[in-house]
Write a protein that holds these residues in place. Sequence first.
Motif, PDB file in Angstrom:
ATOM      1  N   ALA A  96      -7.360   3.771   7.921  1.00  0.00           N
ATOM      2  CA  ALA A  96      -8.299   4.062   7.028  1.00  0.00           C
ATOM      3  C   ALA A  96      -9.904   3.794   7.355  1.00  0.00           C
ATOM      4  CB  ALA A  96      -8.188   3.125   5.456  1.00  0.00           C
ATOM      5  N   ARG A 101      -1.056   3.971   9.732  1.00  0.00           N
ATOM      6  CA  ARG A 101      -2.177   4.624   9.016  1.00  0.00           C
ATOM      7  C   ARG A 101      -3.659   3.984   9.270  1.00  0.00           C
ATOM      8  NH1 ARG A 101      -2.398   3.371   2.867  1.00  0.00           N
ATOM      9  NH2 ARG A 101      -4.024   2.075   3.820  1.00  0.00           N
ATOM     10  N   ASN A 135      -7.909  -3.286   2.449  1.00  0.00           N
ATOM     11  CA  ASN A 135      -7.821  -2.635   3.603  1.00  0.00           C
ATOM     12  C   ASN A 135      -8.977  -2.840   4.761  1.00  0.00           C
ATOM     13  OD1 ASN A 135      -5.396  -1.067   3.224  1.00  0.00           O
ATOM     14  ND2 ASN A 135      -6.586   0.211   1.668  1.00  0.00           N
ATOM     15  N   THR A 170     -13.794  -0.479   3.518  1.00  0.00           N
ATOM     16  CA  THR A 170     -12.955   0.480   2.888  1.00  0.00           C
ATOM     17  C   THR A 170     -12.992   0.388   1.437  1.00  0.00           C
ATOM     18  OG1 THR A 170     -11.293  -1.065   2.868  1.00  0.00           O
ATOM     19  CG2 THR A 170     -11.245   0.444   4.647  1.00  0.00           C
ATOM     20  N   GLN A 172      -2.902   9.326   9.861  1.00  0.00           N
ATOM     21  CA  GLN A 172      -1.219   8.868   9.892  1.00  0.00           C
ATOM     22  C   GLN A 172      -0.506   9.333  11.048  1.00  0.00           C
ATOM     23  OE1 GLN A 172       1.124   8.836   6.024  1.00  0.00           O
ATOM     24  NE2 GLN A 172       1.698  10.497   7.067  1.00  0.00           N
ATOM     25  N   ARG A 201      -8.151   9.360   6.557  1.00  0.00           N
ATOM     26  CA  ARG A 201      -6.883   8.410   6.553  1.00  0.00           C
ATOM     27  C   ARG A 201      -6.021   9.193   7.660  1.00  0.00           C
ATOM     28  NH1 ARG A 201      -4.704   4.953   1.509  1.00  0.00           N
ATOM     29  NH2 ARG A 201      -6.679   3.417   1.411  1.00  0.00           N
TER      30      ARG A 201
END
Length: 361
Positions: A33, A31, A171, A166, A128, A126
Amino acid sequence: MTEHQFSSDALSDWMRGQGPDSDVVISSRVRLARNLNHQPFPLLATTTQSNEVLEQLLAVSDSGTLDAHGHFNTILLKDLSELDKRVLVEKHLISPNLANDSRAGAVILSDNEAVSIMINEEDHLRIQCLYPGFQIMESWKLASAIDDSYEDAIEFAFDENKGYLTTCPTNVGTGLRASVMMHLPALVLTSQINRILSAVTQVGLAVRGLYGEGSEALGNLFQISNQITLGQSEQEIIDNLYSVAKQIIEHEKAARRKLMNESFRRVEDRVKRSYGILAHAAIMDSKEAAQRLSDVRLGADLGILSNVPPNVLNELLIMTQPGFLQHRYNEKLSVDDRDYKRAELIREQLNKQGESGGASL
């Protein structure tokens, strides 16, 4: 894919595949961000600003930028019922955070649901990517390619020293979270799991349950992921997770061999006892269902139960979650009703498997 196909099938298409070491690793996930430059983070944004971000990001996908990575469908969270959103969470296609605050939220799903792109979650974007089995490198390559496609079209919030910016400081940097979902029943049964997981945390990795941070490790399922996103390159993060996960796989397989050599009758009894309870119980709560399904899956992987496809067990694990149960029966169920329906559903699925030449003791 119709708008609500995600709620009609418990298993996403990608979960029907068999990846490397799939007897231990259920799935591999990456994932990323990202946030748009010159826009406040979602937690600080007004409704107008959140809608601007939504429009800007949807314009990218609508332009065909993602076509090289498959066919995608956009779902606006405001158009979904609370139950539909819960199903998306149970299938790991959106986060609980997005489901709970979806005023300008959306998810862009690939047809096989292997790619899930969340908009206006904790961060603006995001990305994924999910693969079956132990394919963390493949997950990373796809996520990186999709990230590049977006970055060609829009400007992300980026600092030369800190990296990608982020909402959550943990993150900052690469914005990368990589994880593997592992089924580790033998390490639990041989009382090695605490030692193994303690060693994992010492090398900068985190251990969580089935639904991520704060969730319980039901059914002997453990999510192993990186904690550090700053000060390491993406490749270093992926390589570290790959190396540690590979060692855990070997420890789990060694523990399974030990069980078969030293405690076969006890393991056989545990597996068949759980299968019998699942096949006949009238009431079953989610915690017991997860544990019994874990036992049966171990028995299938060890050859104690013949012809039990792992996909059936993966499917039951999702189908018996509260949201999916209520969606299947098209009614709001009390806890007691869910426990009754859960047992009924498991019996039906196992009996169906038996009638088609499936599970045998």
